[in-house]
Scaffold this active site. Structure first.
Site, short mmCIF file in Angstrom:
data_model
loop_
_atom_site.label_atom_id
_atom_site.label_comp_id
_atom_site.label_asym_id
_atom_site.label_seq_id
_atom_site.Cartn_x
_atom_site.Cartn_y
_atom_site.Cartn_z
N MET A 34 -13.55 -49.03 -22.16
CA MET A 34 -14.79 -48.62 -22.81
C MET A 34 -14.51 -48.21 -24.26
O MET A 34 -15.29 -47.50 -24.88
CB MET A 34 -15.43 -47.46 -22.05
CG MET A 34 -15.82 -47.88 -20.62
SD MET A 34 -17.15 -46.91 -19.90
CE MET A 34 -16.43 -45.28 -19.95
N GLY A 35 -13.37 -48.64 -24.78
CA GLY A 35 -13.05 -48.34 -26.18
C GLY A 35 -12.53 -46.93 -26.35
O GLY A 35 -12.09 -46.30 -25.39
N ALA A 36 -12.60 -46.42 -27.62
CA ALA A 36 -11.98 -45.14 -27.97
C ALA A 36 -10.54 -45.16 -27.47
O ALA A 36 -10.08 -44.27 -26.74
CB ALA A 36 -12.75 -43.96 -27.38
N HIS A 38 -6.62 -45.19 -26.72
CA HIS A 38 -5.48 -44.31 -26.96
C HIS A 38 -4.23 -45.01 -26.42
O HIS A 38 -4.31 -46.13 -25.91
CB HIS A 38 -5.70 -42.94 -26.30
CG HIS A 38 -6.13 -43.04 -24.87
ND1 HIS A 38 -5.31 -43.50 -23.87
CD2 HIS A 38 -7.32 -42.77 -24.27
CE1 HIS A 38 -5.94 -43.48 -22.72
NE2 HIS A 38 -7.19 -43.05 -22.94
N HIS A 41 -4.32 -46.85 -23.07
CA HIS A 41 -4.88 -48.22 -23.05
C HIS A 41 -3.87 -49.22 -23.61
O HIS A 41 -3.75 -50.33 -23.11
CB HIS A 41 -6.14 -48.31 -23.93
CG HIS A 41 -7.29 -47.49 -23.44
ND1 HIS A 41 -7.74 -46.39 -24.12
CD2 HIS A 41 -8.09 -47.63 -22.36
CE1 HIS A 41 -8.78 -45.87 -23.49
NE2 HIS A 41 -9.02 -46.60 -22.42
N VAL A 183 -0.30 -42.40 -18.45
CA VAL A 183 0.43 -42.08 -19.69
C VAL A 183 -0.01 -40.67 -20.11
O VAL A 183 -1.20 -40.36 -20.10
CB VAL A 183 0.11 -43.10 -20.81
CG1 VAL A 183 0.86 -42.75 -22.09
CG2 VAL A 183 0.47 -44.51 -20.34
N MET A 191 -3.58 -38.85 -20.61
CA MET A 191 -4.38 -39.37 -21.73
C MET A 191 -5.74 -39.84 -21.23
O MET A 191 -5.85 -40.46 -20.17
CB MET A 191 -3.65 -40.51 -22.41
CG MET A 191 -2.51 -39.98 -23.23
SD MET A 191 -2.01 -41.18 -24.46
CE MET A 191 -0.57 -40.34 -25.08
N SER A 192 -6.76 -39.55 -22.02
CA SER A 192 -8.14 -39.94 -21.68
C SER A 192 -8.93 -39.96 -22.98
O SER A 192 -8.71 -39.12 -23.86
CB SER A 192 -8.74 -38.89 -20.75
OG SER A 192 -10.15 -39.02 -20.71
O1 PAF Z 1 -12.02 -47.18 -16.84
C1 PAF Z 1 -12.89 -47.57 -17.64
O2 PAF Z 1 -12.73 -47.47 -18.87
C2 PAF Z 1 -14.19 -48.14 -17.12
O3 PAF Z 1 -14.61 -47.50 -15.97
C3 PAF Z 1 -14.15 -49.67 -16.91
C4 PAF Z 1 -13.15 -50.04 -15.82
C5 PAF Z 1 -13.78 -50.36 -18.20
C6 PAF Z 1 -15.53 -50.18 -16.45
O4 PAF Z 1 -16.50 -49.90 -17.39
#
Ligand code: PAF
Length: 301
Positions: A34-36, A38, A41, A183, A191-192
């Site tokens: 969902m972007g943002a 870190h 990801h 991570v 991390m979130s």
């Molecule tokens: O974990 C996430 O960022 C979201 O739940 C996902 C898997 C991209 C679905 O929108």
């Protein structure tokens, strides 16, 4: 460095992937986000690269999915930084980006929702009604667009990972769902993207989650198997730091069914937390008997 190609519609992404599969090797790794973004990801992107090789294709999606947010949740204020995210993805070696708009993923007249039963009835399920249905629906759409691929998800959202594995199996998606270790920041905070909401004081308090899991892990390593005792060790730390607690639970690591406090967790079990520090909802977990102790300490600064 920049992303080779960025698509905004399913048709564009399918075409880019069709070309990639014939001009490079046929393997594709997919990192839905969902972007943002870190470091957590970016670790998923690097894992994808390892899985498909240098001449395979790594594709990431960025889509803040409205259907997985409840009416009083943070959809409107969820952090968004598409330009910054593109730079980060490119530097991590991502090839393709899919960044659709909501009206593309949910066009006028759409009526389909995907629901995964059982795995969603405990843990976060009761606290976020409709959340996993939104996740399963959007991920089913994404899997359907991407086709044969590895799909890599972080284990911080352990329940989400379990739900999406089930979804891929049940709907015969040609997708190999891969879980990547959590991570952590230095000190142990998982991390979130939502960590961006924490004040410095809240960030300090949030260290209690991994501290609690470490305490339970140490007891488990010393032979403790009573679910109630392991949960209490986590609860003690979290209670002292969190503003509210949704749950601290010991469950079967596959079915996610909670153990009775008197039951033995056996040699493998999930210990999971959801709580709020300030207004920010935080998750953390460890799989006792599977994850190494080092998975609970932060190495990243
Ligand atoms: O974990 C996430 O960022 C979201 O739940 C996902 C898997 C991209 C679905 O929108």
């Amino acid at each position: 460095m920049c992303i080779r190609d960025s698509s905004k519609t399913p048709e564009e992404l399918r075409e880019s992937l069709r070309i990639a599969r014939i001009s490079r090797n046929a393997r594709v790794a997919f990192v839905p986000t969902m972007g943002a973004l870190h470091e957590g990801h970016l670790a998923l992107v690097r894992e994808g690269r390892k899985l498909v090789g240098d001449d395979g294709t790594v594709v990431a999606s960025i889509f803040v999915n409205p259907t997985q947010f409840g009416p009083n949740e943070d959809f409107a204020r969820y952090p968004r930084d598409l330009d910054g995210d593109q730079t980060k993805l490119a530097s991590a070696g991502c090839d393709l980006l899919f960044a659709p708009e909501a009206r593309v993923m949910y066009p006028e007249g759409e009526r389909t929702r995907v629901r995964v039963d059982g795995l969603t009835s405990g843990l976060c399920g009761p606290f976020r009604p409709g959340h996993f249905e939104g996740v399963a629906t959007v991920v089913a759409k994404l899997f359907s667009i991407v086709g044969e691929a590895y799909a890599i998800f972080g284990k911080k959202d352990y329940q989400q990972l379990a739900v999406l594995r089930r979804l891929a199996t049940d709907l015969f998606f040609p997708v190999n769902v891969v879980g990547h270790p959590i991570v952590r920041e230095k000190g142990g905070l998982a991390m979130s993207s939502r960590n961006a909401y924490l004040s410095p004081e809240e960030r300090e308090r949030a260290l209690a989650l991994s501290r609690g899991l470490r305490a339970a892990y140490a007891a488990f390593s010393g032979g403790e198997r009573r679910a109630g005792t392991l949960v209490d060790l986590v609860q003690k730390e979290v209670e002292a730091a969190a503003d509210t607690i949704d749950y601290v639970a010991a469950t079967d690591a596959d079915s996610l069914v909670a153990f009775d406090p008197e039951a033995s967790v056996g040699d493998r079990a999930l210990l999971a937390i959801a709580c709020r520090v300030g207004k920010t909802r935080l998750l953390d977990n460890v799989v006792l008997g599977e994850d190494p102790m080092t998975s609970l300490s932060g190495s990243h600064s």
